[in-house]
Design a protein around this motif. Structure first.
Motif, mmCIF file in Angstrom:
data_model
loop_
_atom_site.group_PDB
_atom_site.id
_atom_site.type_symbol
_atom_site.label_atom_id
_atom_site.label_comp_id
_atom_site.label_asym_id
_atom_site.label_seq_id
_atom_site.Cartn_x
_atom_site.Cartn_y
_atom_site.Cartn_z
ATOM 1 N N LYS A 26 -5.018 6.104 5.710
ATOM 2 C CA LYS A 26 -5.560 4.804 5.306
ATOM 3 C C LYS A 26 -4.662 4.086 4.296
ATOM 4 C CE LYS A 26 -10.345 6.256 6.148
ATOM 5 N NZ LYS A 26 -10.275 5.795 7.541
ATOM 6 N N THR A 27 -3.347 4.239 4.496
ATOM 7 C CA THR A 27 -2.378 3.515 3.685
ATOM 8 C C THR A 27 -2.422 2.036 4.084
ATOM 9 O OG1 THR A 27 -0.977 5.490 3.677
ATOM 10 C CG2 THR A 27 0.069 3.409 3.044
ATOM 11 N N PRO A 28 -2.335 1.123 3.117
ATOM 12 C CA PRO A 28 -2.348 -0.310 3.452
ATOM 13 C C PRO A 28 -1.256 -0.669 4.460
ATOM 14 C CG PRO A 28 -2.625 -0.009 1.094
ATOM 15 C CD PRO A 28 -2.322 1.341 1.661
ATOM 16 N N LYS A 29 -1.567 -1.605 5.338
ATOM 17 C CA LYS A 29 -0.657 -1.954 6.426
ATOM 18 C C LYS A 29 0.699 -2.413 5.912
ATOM 19 C CE LYS A 29 -0.444 -4.604 10.711
ATOM 20 N NZ LYS A 29 -1.155 -5.550 11.611
ATOM 21 N N ASP A 30 0.730 -3.223 4.858
ATOM 22 C CA ASP A 30 2.004 -3.691 4.312
ATOM 23 C C ASP A 30 2.865 -2.524 3.831
ATOM 24 O OD1 ASP A 30 1.258 -6.247 4.856
ATOM 25 O OD2 ASP A 30 0.773 -6.800 2.783
ATOM 26 N N GLU A 31 2.211 -1.525 3.221
ATOM 27 C CA GLU A 31 2.944 -0.362 2.734
ATOM 28 C C GLU A 31 3.475 0.472 3.902
ATOM 29 O OE1 GLU A 31 4.458 2.513 -0.070
ATOM 30 O OE2 GLU A 31 3.983 0.366 -0.091
ATOM 31 N N ILE A 32 2.674 0.578 4.962
ATOM 32 C CA ILE A 32 3.140 1.293 6.156
ATOM 33 C C ILE A 32 4.376 0.613 6.727
ATOM 34 C CG2 ILE A 32 2.598 1.895 8.545
ATOM 35 C CD1 ILE A 32 -0.304 2.268 7.708
ATOM 36 N N ASN A 33 4.316 -0.716 6.861
ATOM 37 C CA ASN A 33 5.451 -1.450 7.427
ATOM 38 C C ASN A 33 6.696 -1.293 6.566
ATOM 39 O OD1 ASN A 33 3.933 -2.371 9.580
ATOM 40 N ND2 ASN A 33 3.319 -4.266 8.551
ATOM 41 N N ARG A 34 6.500 -1.300 5.243
ATOM 42 C CA ARG A 34 7.643 -1.160 4.333
ATOM 43 C C ARG A 34 8.286 0.219 4.484
ATOM 44 N NH1 ARG A 34 8.982 0.898 -0.414
ATOM 45 N NH2 ARG A 34 6.924 1.789 -0.788
ATOM 46 N N ARG A 35 7.463 1.253 4.490
ATOM 47 C CA ARG A 35 8.009 2.619 4.585
ATOM 48 C C ARG A 35 8.649 2.884 5.941
ATOM 49 N NH1 ARG A 35 4.079 7.079 1.743
ATOM 50 N NH2 ARG A 35 3.342 5.837 -0.034
ATOM 51 N N VAL A 36 8.020 2.386 7.004
ATOM 52 C CA VAL A 36 8.595 2.556 8.343
ATOM 53 C C VAL A 36 9.942 1.844 8.428
ATOM 54 C CG1 VAL A 36 8.339 1.970 10.792
ATOM 55 C CG2 VAL A 36 6.402 2.927 9.516
ATOM 56 N N GLY A 37 10.027 0.657 7.838
ATOM 57 C CA GLY A 37 11.287 -0.083 7.826
ATOM 58 C C GLY A 37 12.376 0.654 7.078
ATOM 59 N N GLU A 38 12.023 1.243 5.932
ATOM 60 C CA GLU A 38 13.001 2.012 5.151
ATOM 61 C C GLU A 38 13.501 3.216 5.943
ATOM 62 O OE1 GLU A 38 11.019 3.078 1.578
ATOM 63 O OE2 GLU A 38 11.297 1.111 0.604
#
Length: 334
Positions: free
Chosen positions: A104-116
């Motif tokens: 249940k990580t926030p979507k913006d944080e998921i996108n940031r980590r996946v991008g990194e």
């Protein structure tokens, strides 16, 4: 990052003791490789660190915290297996971020980590593809990306390159070494392949029958093996281990000499022999010699050498590179 410390670890399956009593420290930020033949206990040890196997006795500490009885999810580890275990119906992006979504990580944080993670692993152009559209090496990078986004204290790898062909394994060895340098993370890697251990590790742990045989940097183990098992396991082709009169003449049980430390002459030398088989590899030449005095000897010569099967040759071991082992298996001189 985190130090991993195991103290007096024991593991038994019923009456069968697979790891009798093991203590080992994995330094903070190191790339440590557990290596040994099948059944030596290396994967069992990795699974105990991960919490996938219970410890029969002893303690495991990660980053100073006793995690011996902790659940895998509470240990701060991420594990990459031999099988990629990707969800075929999900895109690369979704596969990498799936664990974060479950948490249940926030979507913006998921996108940031996946991008990194995608940038580190060069997966950016592949994020919208499905696993079936990827090569084996790309799938393994996705599996590693799934671990990176969790930001673990320790990465655990269980023979992750075994399913790849030779060329891809070589490429992935380089990529994993570069990944370690970028993340500066503690990594523990299990393999039966001593080439993987020598090329990637800054600490190698050699195991046999659940017992650590030697721990050290790759070239320490190569140049100064502490027993015949280590001497024969590290190096390709393996070290020649000679018993009988040749070793006894030097008051030892076993004489060890690496293939590249033997000089070959058509005219004179310490051991006379005949070429049983020759491998012409371009970069070097590997010769297998039958010698009455020394038995079957492997020799590696640099470059292309004009020798052929059946030729008579003389072999001379270089004195400064001879390893001597006592009857109890301990090293006498290296």
């Amino acid at each position: 990052m985190a130090e991993v410390r195991m103290t007096n670890i024991n593991k038994s399956f019923g009456a069968v003791e697979v790891i009798p009593d093991l203590s080992l420290t994995i330094p903070d930020g190191s790339f440590s490789v557990l290596v040994g033949p099948s059944g030596c206990g290396k994967s069992t040890l990795l699974r105990m660190i991960a919490g996938l196997e219970d410890v029969s006795a002893g303690e495991i500490h990660i980053a100073g915290e006793d995690v011996t009885g902790a659940k895998p999810s509470d240990r701060g580890i991420a594990m990459v297996f031999q099988s990629y275990a990707l969800y075929p119906h999900m895109s690369v992006r979704q596969n990498i971020g799936f664990g974060l979504k479950l948490a249940k990580t926030p979507k913006d944080e998921i996108n940031r980590r996946v991008g990194e993670a995608a940038e580190i692993l060069q997966l950016g152009p592949l994020l919208d593809r499905k696993p079936r559209q990827l090569s084996g090496g790309q799938r393994q990078r996705v599996a590693i990306g799934r671990s990176i986004v969790r930001k673990p204290k320790v990465f655990l790898f269980d023979e992750p390159l075994s399913n790849l062909d030779a060329a891809l394994r070589t490429q992935m060895r380089v990529e994993l070494a570069e990944l370690h340098a970028k993340l500066n993370a503690t990594m523990i890697y299990v393999t039966h392949d001593q080439v993987e251990a020598m090329t990637m590790a800054d600490q190698i742990v050699i195991m046999k029958d659940g017992i650590i045989q030697q721990v050290g940097r790759p070239m320490e183990l190569y140049n100064a093996p502490q027993n015949p098992f280590v001497a024969g396991f590290i190096g390709s082709p393996r070290m020649n281990l000679i018993e009988g009169r040749i070793a006894e003449a030097r008051k030892s049980k076993i004489l060890g000499i690496r293939p590249e430390h033997i000089d070959v002459s058509p005219d004179a030398g310490e051991w006379e022999g005949r070429l049983r088989y020759v491998e012409h590899l371009g970069s070097d030449t590997v010769a297998y010699v039958d010698s009455e005095a020394a038995g079957r000897i492997t020799v590696r010569l640099p470059g292309e050498v004009a020798i052929s099967t059946g030729d008579a040759v003389f072999l001379t071991p270089r004195a400064n590179n001879i390893h001597l082992f006592r009857a109890d298996g301990t090293v006498e001189r290296a």
